[in-house]
Design a protein around this motif. Structure first.
Motif, PDB file in Angstrom:
ATOM      1  N   ARG A 137       0.983  -1.161  -0.054  1.00  0.00           N
ATOM      2  CA  ARG A 137      -0.102  -0.134  -0.085  1.00  0.00           C
ATOM      3  C   ARG A 137       0.893   1.195  -0.139  1.00  0.00           C
ATOM      4  O   ARG A 137       0.588   2.238  -0.814  1.00  0.00           O
ATOM      5  CB  ARG A 137      -0.989   0.026   1.364  1.00  0.00           C
ATOM      6  N   THR A 138       1.977   1.342   0.589  1.00  0.00           N
ATOM      7  CA  THR A 138       2.726   2.507   0.615  1.00  0.00           C
ATOM      8  C   THR A 138       3.491   2.712  -0.513  1.00  0.00           C
ATOM      9  O   THR A 138       3.462   3.784  -0.863  1.00  0.00           O
ATOM     10  CB  THR A 138       3.872   2.055   1.742  1.00  0.00           C
ATOM     11  N   GLU A 139       4.098   1.465  -1.181  1.00  0.00           N
ATOM     12  CA  GLU A 139       4.669   1.687  -2.394  1.00  0.00           C
ATOM     13  C   GLU A 139       3.589   2.288  -3.486  1.00  0.00           C
ATOM     14  O   GLU A 139       3.882   3.077  -4.226  1.00  0.00           O
ATOM     15  CB  GLU A 139       5.306   0.348  -2.930  1.00  0.00           C
ATOM     16  N   SER A 140       2.378   1.836  -3.354  1.00  0.00           N
ATOM     17  CA  SER A 140       1.469   2.168  -4.138  1.00  0.00           C
ATOM     18  C   SER A 140       1.176   3.900  -4.016  1.00  0.00           C
ATOM     19  O   SER A 140       1.412   4.547  -4.993  1.00  0.00           O
ATOM     20  CB  SER A 140       0.199   1.545  -4.341  1.00  0.00           C
ATOM     21  N   ARG A 141       1.111   4.140  -2.879  1.00  0.00           N
ATOM     22  CA  ARG A 141       0.794   5.784  -2.687  1.00  0.00           C
ATOM     23  C   ARG A 141       2.157   6.534  -2.866  1.00  0.00           C
ATOM     24  O   ARG A 141       2.100   7.689  -3.355  1.00  0.00           O
ATOM     25  CB  ARG A 141       0.372   5.956  -1.219  1.00  0.00           C
ATOM     26  N   LEU A 142       3.432   5.923  -3.022  1.00  0.00           N
ATOM     27  CA  LEU A 142       4.594   6.578  -3.258  1.00  0.00           C
ATOM     28  C   LEU A 142       4.963   6.747  -4.688  1.00  0.00           C
ATOM     29  O   LEU A 142       5.586   7.723  -5.224  1.00  0.00           O
ATOM     30  CB  LEU A 142       5.755   5.998  -2.535  1.00  0.00           C
ATOM     31  N   SER A 143       4.175   6.014  -5.567  1.00  0.00           N
ATOM     32  CA  SER A 143       4.553   5.825  -6.896  1.00  0.00           C
ATOM     33  C   SER A 143       4.485   7.229  -7.621  1.00  0.00           C
ATOM     34  O   SER A 143       5.026   7.712  -8.675  1.00  0.00           O
ATOM     35  CB  SER A 143       3.795   4.666  -7.773  1.00  0.00           C
ATOM     36  N   HIS A 144       3.570   8.053  -7.400  1.00  0.00           N
ATOM     37  CA  HIS A 144       3.255   9.325  -7.841  1.00  0.00           C
ATOM     38  C   HIS A 144       4.302  10.631  -7.321  1.00  0.00           C
ATOM     39  O   HIS A 144       4.220  11.651  -7.755  1.00  0.00           O
ATOM     40  CB  HIS A 144       1.922  10.051  -7.659  1.00  0.00           C
ATOM     41  N   TYR A 145       5.109   9.974  -6.412  1.00  0.00           N
ATOM     42  CA  TYR A 145       6.140  11.112  -5.944  1.00  0.00           C
ATOM     43  C   TYR A 145       7.718  10.623  -6.128  1.00  0.00           C
ATOM     44  O   TYR A 145       8.472  11.004  -5.023  1.00  0.00           O
ATOM     45  CB  TYR A 145       5.638  11.376  -4.351  1.00  0.00           C
ATOM     46  N   GLU A 146       8.015  10.108  -6.919  1.00  0.00           N
ATOM     47  CA  GLU A 146       9.247   9.602  -7.333  1.00  0.00           C
ATOM     48  C   GLU A 146      10.381  10.558  -6.948  1.00  0.00           C
ATOM     49  O   GLU A 146      11.397  10.278  -6.400  1.00  0.00           O
ATOM     50  CB  GLU A 146       9.491   8.820  -8.392  1.00  0.00           C
ATOM     51  N   GLY A 147      10.240  11.621  -7.314  1.00  0.00           N
ATOM     52  CA  GLY A 147      11.396  12.888  -7.531  1.00  0.00           C
ATOM     53  C   GLY A 147      11.401  13.418  -5.987  1.00  0.00           C
ATOM     54  O   GLY A 147      12.477  13.946  -5.769  1.00  0.00           O
ATOM     55  N   THR A 148      10.641  13.062  -5.015  1.00  0.00           N
ATOM     56  CA  THR A 148      10.852  13.602  -3.698  1.00  0.00           C
ATOM     57  C   THR A 148      11.425  12.536  -2.729  1.00  0.00           C
ATOM     58  O   THR A 148      11.619  12.876  -1.512  1.00  0.00           O
ATOM     59  CB  THR A 148       9.609  14.013  -3.069  1.00  0.00           C
ATOM     60  N   ILE A 149      11.449  11.277  -3.202  1.00  0.00           N
ATOM     61  CA  ILE A 149      11.881  10.095  -2.298  1.00  0.00           C
ATOM     62  C   ILE A 149      13.135   9.969  -2.244  1.00  0.00           C
ATOM     63  O   ILE A 149      13.852   9.675  -3.374  1.00  0.00           O
ATOM     64  CB  ILE A 149      11.048   8.738  -2.609  1.00  0.00           C
ATOM     65  N   VAL A 150      13.686   9.791  -1.109  1.00  0.00           N
ATOM     66  CA  VAL A 150      14.970   9.371  -0.605  1.00  0.00           C
ATOM     67  C   VAL A 150      14.957   8.041  -0.125  1.00  0.00           C
ATOM     68  O   VAL A 150      14.387   7.838   1.143  1.00  0.00           O
ATOM     69  CB  VAL A 150      15.598  10.144   0.255  1.00  0.00           C
ATOM     70  N   ARG A 151      15.218   6.816  -0.781  1.00  0.00           N
ATOM     71  CA  ARG A 151      14.746   5.383  -0.359  1.00  0.00           C
ATOM     72  C   ARG A 151      16.254   5.053   0.070  1.00  0.00           C
ATOM     73  O   ARG A 151      17.122   4.761  -0.652  1.00  0.00           O
ATOM     74  CB  ARG A 151      14.479   4.471  -1.506  1.00  0.00           C
ATOM     75  N   LEU A 152      16.237   4.400   1.521  1.00  0.00           N
ATOM     76  CA  LEU A 152      17.498   4.050   2.231  1.00  0.00           C
ATOM     77  C   LEU A 152      17.266   2.527   2.619  1.00  0.00           C
ATOM     78  O   LEU A 152      16.305   2.356   3.131  1.00  0.00           O
ATOM     79  CB  LEU A 152      17.772   4.813   3.267  1.00  0.00           C
ATOM     80  N   ARG A 153      17.950   1.584   2.100  1.00  0.00           N
ATOM     81  CA  ARG A 153      17.633   0.198   2.052  1.00  0.00           C
ATOM     82  C   ARG A 153      18.391  -0.409   3.469  1.00  0.00           C
ATOM     83  O   ARG A 153      18.283  -1.520   3.810  1.00  0.00           O
ATOM     84  CB  ARG A 153      17.999  -0.557   1.179  1.00  0.00           C
ATOM     85  N   ASN A 154      19.254   0.452   4.243  1.00  0.00           N
ATOM     86  CA  ASN A 154      20.124  -0.296   5.217  1.00  0.00           C
ATOM     87  C   ASN A 154      20.667   0.964   6.112  1.00  0.00           C
ATOM     88  O   ASN A 154      20.894   1.795   5.708  1.00  0.00           O
ATOM     89  CB  ASN A 154      21.113  -1.499   4.895  1.00  0.00           C
ATOM     90  N   PRO A 155      21.097   0.679   7.393  1.00  0.00           N
ATOM     91  CA  PRO A 155      21.533   1.736   8.251  1.00  0.00           C
ATOM     92  C   PRO A 155      22.840   2.215   7.542  1.00  0.00           C
ATOM     93  O   PRO A 155      23.245   3.634   7.661  1.00  0.00           O
ATOM     94  CB  PRO A 155      21.794   1.134   9.278  1.00  0.00           C
ATOM     95  N   ARG A 156      23.666   1.442   6.620  1.00  0.00           N
ATOM     96  CA  ARG A 156      24.820   2.152   6.347  1.00  0.00           C
ATOM     97  C   ARG A 156      24.645   3.113   5.113  1.00  0.00           C
ATOM     98  O   ARG A 156      25.131   4.390   5.101  1.00  0.00           O
ATOM     99  CB  ARG A 156      25.726   1.009   5.729  1.00  0.00           C
ATOM    100  N   ALA A 157      23.571   2.943   4.303  1.00  0.00           N
ATOM    101  CA  ALA A 157      22.968   3.908   3.421  1.00  0.00           C
ATOM    102  C   ALA A 157      22.540   5.046   4.042  1.00  0.00           C
ATOM    103  O   ALA A 157      22.803   6.431   3.592  1.00  0.00           O
ATOM    104  CB  ALA A 157      21.991   3.317   2.353  1.00  0.00           C
ATOM    105  N   LEU A 158      21.916   5.234   5.141  1.00  0.00           N
ATOM    106  CA  LEU A 158      21.423   6.122   5.977  1.00  0.00           C
ATOM    107  C   LEU A 158      22.555   6.978   6.481  1.00  0.00           C
ATOM    108  O   LEU A 158      22.579   7.970   6.260  1.00  0.00           O
ATOM    109  CB  LEU A 158      20.425   5.820   7.202  1.00  0.00           C
TER     110      LEU A 158
END
Length: 173
Positions: A137-158
């Motif tokens: 559900r979250t991914e679906s809602r985010l699909s329209h806002y790709e330009g504003t998203i900073v996706r971090l997949r692990n603590p090292r990336a953060l």
């Protein structure tokens, strides 16, 4: 970054990151859990939560942490940055258990006073099944806002992302 959302599975570290980012960016931090829950783990009404969030989101500068899908659309529409802690669920579960242990019998700083930390099997199962329901559900809602998203997949990336953030004038990290 003037209007920031921090989202992701429970236990990812949203509130901890929100507090740090708020300090670095000189933004007021609003924890949705704190806005929604009343002492003794009594849920506030959806209308109350929407009213509180509407007032915050209408302002020019803020940082809000938390998912609460029913309120996400309004927040996304005004956010200039969405930090998505898209961490593995096994890490989130481990962190969740650590949080329960650390704050057992006390209220976390990001929670409403009187909401004492405790193990809740239903909540644990919610996190365990994050990838099959809430994540989709979250991914679906985010699909329209790709330009504003900073996706971090692990603590090292953060850590790398935080290290690359420019310092706000007058604020030391």
């Amino acid at each position: 970054m003037e209007r920031v959302l921090v989202i992701g599975p429970s236990g990812a570290g949203k509130s901890t990151l929100a507090t740090e980012l708020g300090r670095r960016l000189a933004l007021s931090v609003h924890h949705i859990d704190q806005l929604h829950w009343q002492p003794g783990w009594v849920e506030g009404s959806d209308a109350e939560l929407h009213a509180k969030l509407d007032a915050i989101v209408a302002s020019e500068r803020w940082l809000i942490d938390g998912n609460y899908g029913a309120t996400l659309a309004e927040r996304l529409a005004r956010a200039d940055t969405v930090v998505y802690l898209d961490y593995p669920i096994r890490l989130c579960l481990r962190r969740l258990l650590g949080r329960i242990w650390t704050y057992r019998g006390r209220t976390r700083p990001d929670m409403t006073e009187g909401c004492v930390e405790r193990f809740d099997l239903a909540f644990f199962l919610y996190v365990l099944t994050w990838n099959r329901g809430p994540r989709r559900r979250t991914e679906s809602r985010l699909s329209h806002y790709e330009g504003t998203i900073v996706r971090l997949r692990n603590p090292r990336a953060l850590r790398r992302w935080l290290a690359a953030l420019p310092a706000k004038a007058g604020i030391s990290s």
